[in-house]
Design an enzyme around this catalytic site. Structure first.
Site, mmCIF file in Angstrom:
data_model
loop_
_atom_site.group_PDB
_atom_site.id
_atom_site.type_symbol
_atom_site.label_atom_id
_atom_site.label_comp_id
_atom_site.label_asym_id
_atom_site.label_seq_id
_atom_site.Cartn_x
_atom_site.Cartn_y
_atom_site.Cartn_z
ATOM 1 N N HIS A 93 -97.697 -10.522 27.945
ATOM 2 C CA HIS A 93 -97.460 -9.196 28.538
ATOM 3 C C HIS A 93 -98.003 -8.125 27.594
ATOM 4 O O HIS A 93 -98.017 -8.323 26.368
ATOM 5 C CB HIS A 93 -95.962 -8.993 28.776
ATOM 6 C CG HIS A 93 -95.679 -7.790 29.617
ATOM 7 N ND1 HIS A 93 -95.683 -6.514 29.108
ATOM 8 C CD2 HIS A 93 -95.431 -7.666 30.938
ATOM 9 C CE1 HIS A 93 -95.435 -5.659 30.085
ATOM 10 N NE2 HIS A 93 -95.278 -6.323 31.207
ATOM 11 N N GLU A 141 -102.621 -5.822 34.571
ATOM 12 C CA GLU A 141 -101.796 -4.615 34.483
ATOM 13 C C GLU A 141 -102.435 -3.632 33.501
ATOM 14 O O GLU A 141 -102.313 -3.830 32.283
ATOM 15 C CB GLU A 141 -100.400 -4.958 33.937
ATOM 16 C CG GLU A 141 -99.593 -5.903 34.761
ATOM 17 C CD GLU A 141 -98.129 -5.895 34.345
ATOM 18 O OE1 GLU A 141 -97.283 -5.837 35.230
ATOM 19 O OE2 GLU A 141 -97.838 -5.921 33.136
#
Ligand code: G3P
Length: 223
Positions: A93, A141
């Site tokens: 992430h 993202e």
């Protein structure tokens, strides 16, 4: 349009001993059941067992390390993550970045114990690199949109379509998710129309005063 995978990442937004995580997980389970969609959750590592043992919902870890049993301190051990009740894990992430070799090791450690792998990426080039490692999903993202409330599907649709295209060339078996700023039904619908198979999202649900209402809005335009 096929049924999307939705994963709500709790990050470290919640405090306490896990009651808040269980409450939002129940909202995900209930809205998922009533809409016929899969809504998974990614609570903090320490809350995986509590959430998974109390709520019938797919639970993902926010991170797994590429280590086995042995002399490793302070790591997220894939086998224990699975035994705590997780079905999968986020890897790399933007708020928990790894080097490429570490991403590969995390994917392998997860696969070895049957955890589904979602490797997060920040642009098309890293999407390509991640896809070459053969995870189940990549989730693109753009970091500048994370937590912004500005949906990637509107602000940067090309990063999604280009990620879908590059993954198709590298490994068509890898599925593409997208995330950052997603919160509304129109955001999820647009993400699916761009070719992703679902979304990762966080603040729009976890920071909402009414997570159930926010989840209902999110799924309102699907099907
Ligand atoms: O993991 C999902 C996350 O990075 C997106 O965050 O708050 O923009 O939905 P948010």
């Amino acid at each position: 349009m096929s049924s999307p995978l939705i994963v709500v990442n709790f990050k470290t937004y919640l405090q306490g001993t896990g009651e808040g995580a269980v409450e939002i997980a129940r909202a995900c389970r209930d809205v998922g059941a009533s809409s016929g969609l899969t809504i998974g959750v990614a609570p903090q590592l320490c809350d995986i067992y509590r959430v998974a043992s109390q709520v019938d919902v797919p639970v993902y870890s926010q991170h797994v390390d590429g280590v086995g049993a042995g002399s490793f301190t302070g790591h997220a051990f894939a086998r224990c993550v699975r035994d705590a009740g997780a079905c999968g894990t986020l890897i790399n992430h933007s708020e928990r970045r790894l080097r490429l070799a570490d991403i590969d090791a995390s994917i392998q450690a997860s696969k070895d114990v049957g955890l589904s792998t979602i490797v997060c990426t920040n642009n098309v080039a890293t999407t390509a690199a991640a896809a070459a490692l053969g995870p189940d999903y990549v989730a693109v993202e753009p970091p500048e949109l994370i937590g912004s409330g500005i949906p990637v599907s509107k602000a940067d649709p090309e990063v999604v379509t280009d990620s879908v295209a590059v993954v198709e060339r590298i490994d068509p078996g890898v599925k593409v998710l997208c995330g950052a700023g997603i919160s509304k039904g129109e955001d999820l619908k647009a993400a699916m129309e761009l070719g992703s198979v679902g979304v990762l999202l966080a603040s729009g649900i976890v920071k909402s005063k009414d997570p159930t209402a926010a989840l209902r809005d999110l799924v309102s335009l699907i099907r």
